[in-house]
Design an enzyme around this catalytic site. Sequence first.
Site, short mmCIF file in Angstrom:
data_model
loop_
_atom_site.label_atom_id
_atom_site.label_comp_id
_atom_site.label_asym_id
_atom_site.label_seq_id
_atom_site.Cartn_x
_atom_site.Cartn_y
_atom_site.Cartn_z
N CYS A 113 -23.06 109.98 6.19
CA CYS A 113 -22.73 108.63 5.74
C CYS A 113 -23.33 108.30 4.36
CB CYS A 113 -23.18 107.60 6.76
SG CYS A 113 -22.42 107.84 8.36
N HIS A 250 -23.18 100.75 3.03
CA HIS A 250 -22.45 101.60 3.98
C HIS A 250 -22.11 100.73 5.19
CE1 HIS A 250 -21.27 104.55 6.81
NE2 HIS A 250 -22.40 104.53 7.50
N ASN A 280 -16.69 102.40 10.82
CA ASN A 280 -17.58 103.27 10.04
C ASN A 280 -16.78 104.49 9.57
OD1 ASN A 280 -19.49 105.02 9.05
ND2 ASN A 280 -20.93 104.77 10.76
N1 ACO Z 1 -18.22 99.40 25.48
C1 ACO Z 1 -18.88 98.81 26.50
N2 ACO Z 1 -20.14 99.15 26.85
C2 ACO Z 1 -20.74 100.10 26.12
C3 ACO Z 1 -20.10 100.77 25.06
C4 ACO Z 1 -18.80 100.39 24.76
N3 ACO Z 1 -18.09 100.94 23.74
N4 ACO Z 1 -20.96 101.66 24.55
C5 ACO Z 1 -22.10 101.59 25.25
N5 ACO Z 1 -21.97 100.65 26.22
C6 ACO Z 1 -22.94 100.24 27.20
C7 ACO Z 1 -24.00 101.27 27.44
O1 ACO Z 1 -23.56 102.24 28.37
C8 ACO Z 1 -25.13 100.41 27.99
O2 ACO Z 1 -24.88 100.16 29.34
P1 ACO Z 1 -26.09 100.14 30.40
O3 ACO Z 1 -26.99 99.03 29.92
O4 ACO Z 1 -25.40 99.87 31.68
O5 ACO Z 1 -26.72 101.50 30.30
C9 ACO Z 1 -24.99 99.11 27.22
O6 ACO Z 1 -23.65 99.10 26.71
C10 ACO Z 1 -25.96 98.98 26.08
O7 ACO Z 1 -25.97 100.18 25.34
P2 ACO Z 1 -26.85 100.40 24.07
O8 ACO Z 1 -26.59 101.76 23.49
O9 ACO Z 1 -28.26 100.06 24.40
O10 ACO Z 1 -26.25 99.26 23.13
P3 ACO Z 1 -26.72 98.79 21.73
O11 ACO Z 1 -26.93 97.34 21.74
O12 ACO Z 1 -27.82 99.67 21.18
O13 ACO Z 1 -25.43 99.06 20.85
C11 ACO Z 1 -24.64 100.64 19.24
C12 ACO Z 1 -24.92 100.37 20.70
C13 ACO Z 1 -23.55 99.70 18.76
C14 ACO Z 1 -24.15 102.08 19.06
C15 ACO Z 1 -25.92 100.39 18.44
O14 ACO Z 1 -26.99 101.10 18.96
C16 ACO Z 1 -25.79 100.76 17.02
O15 ACO Z 1 -25.07 100.14 16.27
N6 ACO Z 1 -26.53 101.76 16.54
C17 ACO Z 1 -26.49 102.14 15.16
C18 ACO Z 1 -25.76 103.37 15.09
C19 ACO Z 1 -24.69 103.38 14.08
O16 ACO Z 1 -24.17 102.43 13.57
N7 ACO Z 1 -24.35 104.62 13.79
C20 ACO Z 1 -23.33 104.91 12.91
C21 ACO Z 1 -23.63 106.18 12.29
S1 ACO Z 1 -25.16 106.14 11.48
C22 ACO Z 1 -24.98 105.26 10.24
O17 ACO Z 1 -23.92 105.19 9.71
C23 ACO Z 1 -26.14 104.57 9.79
#
Ligand code: ACO
Length: 323
Positions: A113, A250, A280
């Site tokens: 990224c 980004h 993304n």
């Molecule tokens: N739809 C519904 N529920 C979902 C989904 C989905 N698509 N994905 C995960 N869940 C569920 C999980 O299973 C979990 O359920 P549980 O509590 O029963 O176990 C719950 O939602 C919470 O999951 P988390 O992973 O804790 O959710 P979080 O609030 O952290 O959000 C996310 C997840 C959006 C991926 C977040 O962590 C994030 O944005 N991380 C940054 C990563 C990123 O943007 N990466 C891109 C590449 S890196 C970069 O470009 C910087």
Amino acid sequence: MIRSQLVGFGSYLPERVITNAEMAKMVDTSDEWIVERTGIRQRHVAAEGQLTSDLALEAARKALKFAGVSASELDMVIVATATPDNTFPATATKVQYGLGMTGGFAFDIQAVCSGFVYALATADNFIKAGQVRNVMVIGAETFSRILDWNDRTTCVLFGDGAGAVLLSAGTGKGDITDRGILSSHLHSDGKHYELLQVKGGPSRGQTVGHVYMEGREVFRHAVANLTSVLEETLAANGIGPADIDWVVPHQANKRILDSTARKLNFPPERVVVTVDRHANTSAASVPLALADAVGDGRIKQGDMVLLEAMGGGFTWGAALARI
Ligand code: ACO
């Protein structure tokens, strides 16, 4: 002194759009969950047979047209991508040929990224060294090809697209009133290699593999690293947030954008946001957002723009430029 001026901007998004409602038919998710956690409402996905080089070529042609420069005047092409057409050769060589360039040289940069910021810094240094004058810097990705479309934790986050910037050698006084790239700041920390990766690859698994991410950890590091590199960039140039006309981040997640802007006191209306429409797009996201804001007249010549990105590796970086 020599300055690398941003003289052309282009972008390309594949026609096919997949909305969150459509995603909810493929995996157990909902529009509400995706919007609340990420700000994403839709993503573009490349057609069958449409490759990263095809997207890159479209964006590069538009950037040449914008600048009124012909392909024969280009000295160098860099494609930042984590989704090359082939393991080798470099996708950039295909773009070089597609543009009709008969000279110069082309290569890819892989910093996921952060790839576009890395490519921009590399091009800037080639220009400042006097080795080249006109460089096409492209970020292009077909992340749809490396997603596990059954994994709801990753497949809802990414999209395909390409953005391009034409850099051209100009002159400046050597202060921040100059047009062009004023500074760039790159970092990486391989300690976190495993947190965000494609589980596969020619050497490790002889496969292409799928995106794997420890979302929460990545989120935490992203906000900390981006805040730190933005502070570093402001300090290196002796300026503060009020001197920045536009932040072009980004586009990983709206919450990362908001948290970072809040920490540095950048007003939200000065942050370019495309993550809602593009999701993304990895290395393509910064030049796509830049082309968007230049195209609709928000970013104008003379504006001070701060570009920043963070990705797998981890890699992260920022560049300050006056358009
Ligand atoms: N739809 C519904 N529920 C979902 C989904 C989905 N698509 N994905 C995960 N869940 C569920 C999980 O299973 C979990 O359920 P549980 O509590 O029963 O176990 C719950 O939602 C919470 O999951 P988390 O992973 O804790 O959710 P979080 O609030 O952290 O959000 C996310 C997840 C959006 C991926 C977040 O962590 C994030 O944005 N991380 C940054 C990563 C990123 O943007 N990466 C891109 C590449 S890196 C970069 O470009 C910087």
